[in-house]
Design an enzyme around this catalytic site. Structure first.
Site, mmCIF file in Angstrom:
data_model
loop_
_atom_site.group_PDB
_atom_site.id
_atom_site.type_symbol
_atom_site.label_atom_id
_atom_site.label_comp_id
_atom_site.label_asym_id
_atom_site.label_seq_id
_atom_site.Cartn_x
_atom_site.Cartn_y
_atom_site.Cartn_z
ATOM 1 N N SER A 91 0.853 -1.198 0.000
ATOM 2 C CA SER A 91 0.000 0.000 0.000
ATOM 3 C C SER A 91 0.881 1.238 0.000
ATOM 4 O O SER A 91 2.027 1.193 0.507
ATOM 5 C CB SER A 91 -0.867 0.008 1.264
ATOM 6 O OG SER A 91 -1.476 1.271 1.430
ATOM 7 N N TYR A 147 -2.577 -0.565 10.491
ATOM 8 C CA TYR A 147 -2.536 -0.865 9.055
ATOM 9 C C TYR A 147 -1.200 -0.425 8.459
ATOM 10 O O TYR A 147 -0.525 -1.197 7.762
ATOM 11 C CB TYR A 147 -3.710 -0.152 8.368
ATOM 12 C CG TYR A 147 -3.777 -0.367 6.878
ATOM 13 C CD1 TYR A 147 -4.259 -1.555 6.338
ATOM 14 C CD2 TYR A 147 -3.367 0.631 5.994
ATOM 15 C CE1 TYR A 147 -4.324 -1.748 4.968
ATOM 16 C CE2 TYR A 147 -3.429 0.451 4.631
ATOM 17 C CZ TYR A 147 -3.906 -0.737 4.108
ATOM 18 O OH TYR A 147 -3.958 -0.929 2.757
HETATM 19 P P1 NAD Z 1 -10.845 -6.565 -1.148
HETATM 20 O O1 NAD Z 1 -11.477 -6.524 0.193
HETATM 21 O O2 NAD Z 1 -11.710 -6.390 -2.326
HETATM 22 O O3 NAD Z 1 -10.001 -7.888 -1.267
HETATM 23 C C1 NAD Z 1 -9.279 -8.419 -0.191
HETATM 24 C C2 NAD Z 1 -9.632 -9.888 -0.058
HETATM 25 O O4 NAD Z 1 -8.832 -10.469 0.959
HETATM 26 C C3 NAD Z 1 -11.075 -10.130 0.342
HETATM 27 O O5 NAD Z 1 -11.748 -10.899 -0.623
HETATM 28 C C4 NAD Z 1 -10.990 -10.821 1.684
HETATM 29 O O6 NAD Z 1 -12.008 -11.796 1.882
HETATM 30 C C5 NAD Z 1 -9.613 -11.447 1.626
HETATM 31 N N1 NAD Z 1 -9.096 -11.750 2.949
HETATM 32 C C6 NAD Z 1 -9.174 -11.007 4.053
HETATM 33 N N2 NAD Z 1 -8.635 -11.667 5.082
HETATM 34 C C7 NAD Z 1 -8.194 -12.852 4.640
HETATM 35 C C8 NAD Z 1 -7.559 -13.967 5.233
HETATM 36 N N3 NAD Z 1 -7.259 -13.971 6.544
HETATM 37 N N4 NAD Z 1 -7.244 -15.017 4.468
HETATM 38 C C9 NAD Z 1 -7.550 -15.014 3.157
HETATM 39 N N5 NAD Z 1 -8.181 -13.988 2.548
HETATM 40 C C10 NAD Z 1 -8.495 -12.911 3.267
HETATM 41 O O7 NAD Z 1 -9.721 -5.438 -1.135
HETATM 42 P P2 NAD Z 1 -8.761 -4.944 -2.305
HETATM 43 O O8 NAD Z 1 -8.963 -3.496 -2.444
HETATM 44 O O9 NAD Z 1 -8.855 -5.776 -3.488
HETATM 45 O O10 NAD Z 1 -7.375 -5.106 -1.553
HETATM 46 C C11 NAD Z 1 -6.397 -6.023 -1.930
HETATM 47 C C12 NAD Z 1 -5.065 -5.647 -1.292
HETATM 48 O O11 NAD Z 1 -4.698 -4.347 -1.719
HETATM 49 C C13 NAD Z 1 -5.097 -5.606 0.232
HETATM 50 O O12 NAD Z 1 -3.902 -6.141 0.764
HETATM 51 C C14 NAD Z 1 -5.157 -4.139 0.526
HETATM 52 O O13 NAD Z 1 -4.594 -3.794 1.761
HETATM 53 C C15 NAD Z 1 -4.329 -3.558 -0.604
HETATM 54 N N6 NAD Z 1 -4.625 -2.146 -0.871
HETATM 55 C C16 NAD Z 1 -5.839 -1.774 -1.314
HETATM 56 C C17 NAD Z 1 -6.090 -0.453 -1.538
HETATM 57 C C18 NAD Z 1 -7.424 0.027 -2.009
HETATM 58 O O14 NAD Z 1 -7.621 1.224 -2.032
HETATM 59 N N7 NAD Z 1 -8.335 -0.816 -2.399
HETATM 60 C C19 NAD Z 1 -5.088 0.509 -1.314
HETATM 61 C C20 NAD Z 1 -3.853 0.073 -0.846
HETATM 62 C C21 NAD Z 1 -3.624 -1.263 -0.643
#
Ligand code: NAD
Length: 729
Positions: A606, A619
């Site tokens: 992130s 986080y």
């Molecule tokens: P999302 O919630 O759509 O996808 C994350 C997935 O991880 C979910 O489907 C959830 O069920 C799964 N998950 C959570 N805990 C888990 C566990 N213990 N074991 C297995 N699966 C688990 O979110 P996203 O936006 O697609 O995020 C994906 C990654 O990108 C994350 O690591 C997030 O921190 C990072 N990120 C996202 C953003 C954003 O703005 N969306 C920004 C920076 C970083």
């Protein structure tokens, strides 16, 4: 496939007995054939057939035959009809041959899958045909016979259909028939079962000469409804489409019933040892698969498939397995996919340490490759194409099951299915007679046939990630799904995993709809749990043979001022984002080392891993840990060709499930705007004044996953539309 099995019960010590309860598992042990399992129903629907044109009736008949794999294997067999049509040049009625074209599958064939030829021109070729020495050259004449400028290429089986006078002809590869075709006294058995109704022709490679022989047989035997071709399959015919279909089915059913009635003795000479219990088999298979994959991918990367069905176990655990496997497969359709013989890894993997196991597999694979080179050198002709990859395609492991490796998952699965056909054939043949493989030179002449080589050359070039396996955690989420799709679009296979089992099934269904079922596996996982992560990688090894790319992406988001950050919240972030990334990366690292062919680890971290953000200490800290972990992996992985890099997204609202929850409300609150205004806020906050979408992040993931970044490790790529505070240095 014909299922000749009877199921009985056996204790782990391997003795056959009736079910006594307790320590007993279901395995195949019984002799004989269950006739009802391989009697093919007549599915002809006359009411429907009456509504079809002659051309569509041919499609209908072909689909009926091809949709039952007991009748013909995937992509195998062909059908034809001689139909009258108006010549577009002269306006006159002419006789044409519709025959399944090169490639395609009878089960799904449509009109455009058929080659169409002027029958008189095809027959005229016989007048200038001088004998087998020139039959390959004849193939170049087929395009001159094309009717109605149909571009579909005529296959090498075309003369087998065109020269025989019957109106409709089916050529299929049923296991029950090939069992007789490959039996030591197949000709006598054919006569015993069918008298004069079905004939016998000795082995001959498909081509013009076989067409001439079939024509002669059909003309001289008006009572016959078909012919068994030694070591190959069945030709059956009829004067109507329905009669042709019914003759084919009836011939197969008679053969199957006779086999069921005449089988004697325990299958494959009885069992030599009991299979391991199911869970132990899978554990051992997952231990073997990546090591095998690494060794078999020396010339080009391979994808694996594993089968430990009862029918496979009955063969690999039998006394005759070694002898029959060495005899080789018989039907050309089988061995073109499987190679003429499998590798039998006749050692107990449970008794070997990791080092001893890899040494044992290496020497078995090396010995196979030496043998294959010898086969090539001994059998090659002056104009043979160059030797192809000498690695085995099918690997049999007594007690464990069968592995197949191919350039892609479908190829591996289909090779395993074809070897299953070969097992059925050997089972049938040995139950009533002896089994005969094809002589090495005949097999070679098919395998390195100029026409087969041309087919391979025509195949489309593989995509850059074809054969690679990517494992994507958080695969049901927005960025995870986008990354999976991007990698799939470049040819990769994907293991999607997520803690949300329902969302995972939905994601798998959607993605498989776009890219095919073969290439997407789904495994529920909690990345925080060590046993769950172990099980995940075991499933990946069983599904595809290993892992080359890890996209560690599963995540959550949370917000709280430091004083309100509970220990639970802190631990949750550290668990999922730091420990979870560690657990999956450690397992991926191990598997990549077992394969010995490098790999790429991509962490989706992130912007907050680099830039502190108020009210998100847990986080931000956990995300920062991900970056440092990736750097450590890059350091330790480099000597093994394992790269580790980080993609930093920021504010990816669309598609993200994180942003669908309270995180969105909290952020909106922090900016004092409505939740639906957040996208605009983030856009305006960025240097480039752009929003970031899951596909943008997926593109960066793809870059690090693929060889495009072959010389980059320990790197960070921000996908955040520009933030000065996140500039790396
Ligand atoms: P999302 O919630 O759509 O996808 C994350 C997935 O991880 C979910 O489907 C959830 O069920 C799964 N998950 C959570 N805990 C888990 C566990 N213990 N074991 C297995 N699966 C688990 O979110 P996203 O936006 O697609 O995020 C994906 C990654 O990108 C994350 O690591 C997030 O921190 C990072 N990120 C996202 C953003 C954003 O703005 N969306 C920004 C920076 C970083």
């Amino acid at each position: 496939m014909i299922d000749y099995r009877l199921i009985a019960h056996r204790t782990r010590s391997g003795h056959s007995l009736a079910k006594t309860g307790g320590n007993v598992e279901n395995v195949v042990v019984d002799a004989g054939f269950a006739a009802e399992a391989h009697i093919i129903p007549n599915l002809w629907d006359e009411e429907h057939a009456a509504t079809l044109t002659p051309e569509d009736l041919l499609v209908y008949r072909s689909n009926l035959l091809g949709s039952d794999k007991r009748i013909t294997n995937f992509g195998g067999g062909n059908t034809s009809s001689k139909l009258r049509a108006t010549d577009p040049l002269t306006g006159e009625s002419v006789e044409t041959l519709w025959v399944k074209g090169s490639g395609g599958d009878l089960g799904s064939i449509r009109r455009d899958g058929f080659a169409t030829l002027y029958l008189d021109r095809l027959k005229a070729i016989e007048t200038r045909y001088r004998g087998p020495a020139e039959e390959d050259a004849i193939v170049d004449l087929y395009p001159h016979c094309a009717f109605n400028v149909n571009p579909r290429a005529a296959s090498i089986d075309t003369p087998l259909h065109g020269l025989v006078h019957h109106a409709h002809i089916d050529h299929v590869h049923p296991d029950a028939i090939i069992a007789i075709a490959a039996a030591a006294d197949g000709e006598a058995i054919t006569r015993r079962i069918f008298s004069e109704q079905v004939g016998w022709l000795p082995w001959r490679r498909p081509g013009f000469e076989l067409g001439v022989q079939l024509k002669r047989y059909a003309a001289e035997n008006p009572q016959a409804v078909g012919v068994i071709l030694a070591s190959h399959g069945l030709f059956a015919w009829g004067e109507t489409q329905r009669a042709c279909y019914e003759n084919t089915i009836a011939t197969i059913n008679r053969a199957a019933a006779w086999l069921a009635k005449s089988a004697r003795g325990a299958p494959f000479g009885g069992e030599r040892g009991a299979p391991f219990p199911a869970s132990e088999r899978r554990r051992l298979a997952a231990r073997l698969a990546p090591r095998l994959r690494g060794l078999l991918s020396q010339e080009s990367v391979k994808v694996g498939h594993f089968d430990d069905s009862d029918a496979v176990l009955a063969f690999v655990c039998s006394r005759s397995c070694a002898e029959l496997a060495a005899e080789g497969t018989s039907c050309p359709d089988h061995f073109l996919r499987t190679k003429i013989r499998p590798l039998l890894f006749d050692q107990n993997p449970a008794a070997l340490s990791d080092n001893a196991l890899i040494d044992a597999i290496r020497s078995a694979v090396d010995a196979y490759r030496v043998d294959y080179r010898r086969y090539y050198e001994v059998c090659r002709r002056p104009d043979s194409p160059s030797m192809r990859d000498p690695s085995p395609v099918i690997i049999l492991v007594p007690g464990v099951g069968m592995f197949a490796y191919g350039a892609d998952k479908a190829g591996a699965r289909i090779a395993a299915e074809f070897y299953m056909n070969a097992i059925n054939v050997m089972r049938g043949a040995t139950a009533v007679s002896g089994y005969r493989g094809l002589p090495a030179q005949e097999a070679f002449d098919i395998e390195y046939w100029r026409l087969e080589e041309a087919k391979l050359q025509r195949a489309p070039k593989p995509k850059p990630l074809t054969g690679r396996v990517a494992l994507v955690t958080g695969g049901a989420g927005g960025i995870g799904q986008a990354a999976a799709r991007r990698l799939l679009s470049e040819g990769a296979n994907v293991v999607l995993c997520d803690i949300d089992a329902e969302a995972l099934v939905r994601a798998q269904t959607d993605i498989a709809g776009a890219f095919g079922k073969d290439r997407v596996a789904a495994v529920p996982v909690d990345v925080v749990s060590e046993p769950s992560v172990h099980a995940l990688f075991q499933e990946a090894a069983l599904a595809f043979g290993g892992v080359d790319i890890l996209v560690s992406n599963a995540g959550i988001a949370s917000a709280a001022p430091i004083e309100e950050t509970s220990l639970d919240l802190w631990r949750r972030n550290i668990d999922i984002l730091a420990t979870g990334y560690f657990l999956v990366a450690r397992e991926a690292f191990r598997m990549m080392r077992q394969q010995g062919r490098g790999g790429s680890i991509v962490f989706v971290a992130s912007k907050n891993a680099l830039v502190a953000s108020p009210n998100a200490s847990a986080y931000c800290t956990a995300k920062a840990a991900e970056i440092q972990l990736a750097r450590c992996l890059a350091l330790e992985g480099a000597p093994h060709g394992i790269r580790a890099n980080v993609v930093n997204p920021d504010a990816v609202l669309r598609g993200s499930r994180i942003w669908a929850g309270e995180w969105r409300a909290q952020r909106a609150d922090a900016y004092k705007v409505a939740p639906d205004q957040l996208e605009e806020i983030y856009r305006e906050r960025s240097l480039l004044k752009l929003n970031v979408y899951p596909d943008d992040v997926a593109e960066a993931v793809h870059f690090f996953a693929s060889d495009l970044s072959a010389k980059s490790t320990g790197n960070i790529l921000n996908v955040d539309a520009g933030h000065a505070a996140a500039f790396t240095r």
